[in-house]
Design a protein around this motif. Structure first.
Motif, PDB file in Angstrom:
ATOM      1  N   GLY A   1      31.892 104.561  78.096  1.00 46.01           N
ATOM      2  CA  GLY A   1      32.186 105.650  77.167  1.00 46.01           C
ATOM      3  C   GLY A   1      30.979 106.556  76.960  1.00 46.01           C
TER       4      GLY A   1
ATOM      5  N   SER B   1      35.246 116.859  72.721  1.00 44.08           N
ATOM      6  CA  SER B   1      35.589 115.955  73.818  1.00 44.08           C
ATOM      7  C   SER B   1      34.594 114.808  73.908  1.00 44.08           C
TER       8      SER B   1
ATOM      9  N   GLY C   1      39.355 114.943  75.659  1.00 40.19           N
ATOM     10  CA  GLY C   1      38.374 113.878  75.858  1.00 40.19           C
ATOM     11  C   GLY C   1      39.003 112.497  75.808  1.00 40.19           C
ATOM     12  N   SER C   2      39.892 112.277  74.846  1.00 40.29           N
ATOM     13  CA  SER C   2      40.533 110.969  74.726  1.00 40.29           C
ATOM     14  C   SER C   2      41.452 110.700  75.912  1.00 40.29           C
TER      15      SER C   2
ATOM     16  N   SER D   1      39.248 109.772  78.962  1.00 43.30           N
ATOM     17  CA  SER D   1      38.600 108.484  78.742  1.00 43.30           C
ATOM     18  C   SER D   1      39.598 107.334  78.904  1.00 43.30           C
TER      19      SER D   1
ATOM     20  N   ALA E   1      30.769 110.407  78.064  1.00 45.06           N
ATOM     21  CA  ALA E   1      30.466 111.383  77.013  1.00 45.06           C
ATOM     22  C   ALA E   1      29.310 112.288  77.412  1.00 45.06           C
TER      23      ALA E   1
ATOM     24  N   SER F   1      30.488 115.531  78.875  1.00 44.17           N
ATOM     25  CA  SER F   1      30.864 116.537  77.871  1.00 44.17           C
ATOM     26  C   SER F   1      29.632 117.106  77.173  1.00 44.17           C
TER      27      SER F   1
ATOM     28  N   ARG G   1      35.692 110.820  73.479  1.00 45.18           N
ATOM     29  CA  ARG G   1      35.539 109.899  74.607  1.00 45.18           C
ATOM     30  C   ARG G   1      34.900 108.583  74.169  1.00 45.18           C
TER      31      ARG G   1
END
Length: 357
Positions: free
Chosen positions: A151, A271, A326-327, A330, A155, A158, A275
């Motif tokens: 994660g 995002s 983002g989710s 991920s 991240a 982003s 994430r």
């Protein structure tokens, strides 16, 4: 204590987290450049390639995104074959070289920008992604720490887009010109890639015979795995539309310059947060349920950009879309790993399984 540390970190805690840092820098440069393409789209359309349509210019970013995903196959194969270090060095050199070549592109010369930006930067981005995630997995045995580490790495992509969007907007409008704006960005990327290659540790192959098993063929015949990969393909295919066009859309609808500059940055910072946070909700809601919810809402939010005619609407859209985007990405990565059986997840899983023996 020493046995516990070895059990948690096969190569040591310092090497594990330094690899997370280095892998994060790889995606900071590669994915960060890709997801901040909206700034280039806006500038190319209005200034540098104004003799071409927005559709023509979007092909540059589209080819870059294609290489990021398509070359994951090659990157994974080279990783399993033991060529991770040479591949990362080659990709880093090509990335920096192509970025500096972009600064030499002449105004109005589409093919020069396409070759250096779309192809030259896109190829190494594709070679960065799989090793960055898989290297991180191979340094941790605890699944919770694996999820946290991956994660963080995702991240960083982003974060790179967030910083890149603000930096590029400032440089393009500071009066130093296109060439020096690109050279400044290329220099930052070169320094980050140099540090990444120095701090990343490639674990030794625990059992070479495992990589020679015919598990990839089994994966290709595993229908849930195939369907998940197809689902992720179409999901990612629809995610880049707002990233590439939101800034140009806002500029053409009379938004203030400051808000236009920060619209893409807002998407990427939201995002980045989602994430890291989305995997934490998996235990309560469930991976598949959360992925379906996130993907559905993400698709609905995409249409929201068409109604962003006011500053408040643009900010609200950027926050909502960035969080859901983002989710979705991920959780998509977690879905593929979850559906693939233990025998079919490649070198990182081989290390993990052997370390338990």
């Amino acid at each position: 204590m020493a046995e516990t540390a070895i059990a948690s970190y096969p190569c040591g805690a310092f090497r594990a987290w330094s690899t997370v840092f280095g892998s994060g820098l790889l995606l900071f440069c590669g994915v960060g450049t890709l997801q901040s393409f909206g700034v280039y789209q806006d500038y190319y359309s209005r200034e540098w390639l104004s003799n071409y349509t927005a559709s023509d210019i979007s092909w540059i970013g589209s080819v870059q995104a294609f290489f990021e995903l398509a070359l994951g196959i090659l990157g994974g194969k080279l990783f399993e074959a033991g060529y991770c270090r040479p591949m990362l060095i080659f990709a880093s050199v090509l990335f920096s070289f192509s970025y500096f070549m972009l600064s030499l592109a002449k105004q109005g010369q589409y093919y020069q920008v396409f070759l250096s930006h779309g192809i030259g930067v896109g190829i190494p981005t594709g070679l960065f992604f799989v090793p960055a995630c898989t290297l991180t997995l191979s340094h941790f045995k605890n699944e919770t720490k694996q999820a946290l580490a991956v994660g963080i790495v995702l991240a960083c992509g982003s974060l790179g887009a967030f910083i890149g969007a603000i930096m590029l907007n400032y440089l393009f409008n500071s009066g130093i010109g296109f060439a020096w704006s690109i050279r400044t960005t290329a220099l930052l990327s070169t320094v980050c890639l140099l540090i990444a290659n120095l701090v990343i540790t490639v674990p030794p192959r625990v059992n070479h015979s495992l990589s020679s098993q015919k598990s990839p063929q089994k994966s290709l015949l595993h229908w849930p795995y195939i369907l998940i990969c197809m689902s992720v393909f179409f999901t990612v295919l629809g995610c880049y539309f707002p990233l590439y066009l939101v800034q140009l859309f806002a500029a053409k609808h009379g938004m203030s310059g400051t808000l236009v500059f920060y619209s893409l940055a807002i998407i990427n910072i939201c995002s980045m947060c989602s994430r890291i946070c989305a995997p934490a909700c998996v235990k309560k809601i469930g991976l598949f349920k959360l992925s379906i919810i996130s993907c559905t809402l993400n698709g609905c939010a995409t249409f929201g950009m068409l109604a962003c005619y006011t500053p408040a609407g643009l900010v609200l859209f950027s926050i909502c879309y960035g969080t859901l985007y983002g989710s979705t990405l991920s959780l998509s990565t977690s879905l593929i790993v979850h559906v693939a059986s233990t025998e079919n997840t490649g070198y990182a899983r081989s290390i993990y399984r052997n370390s338990l023996k």
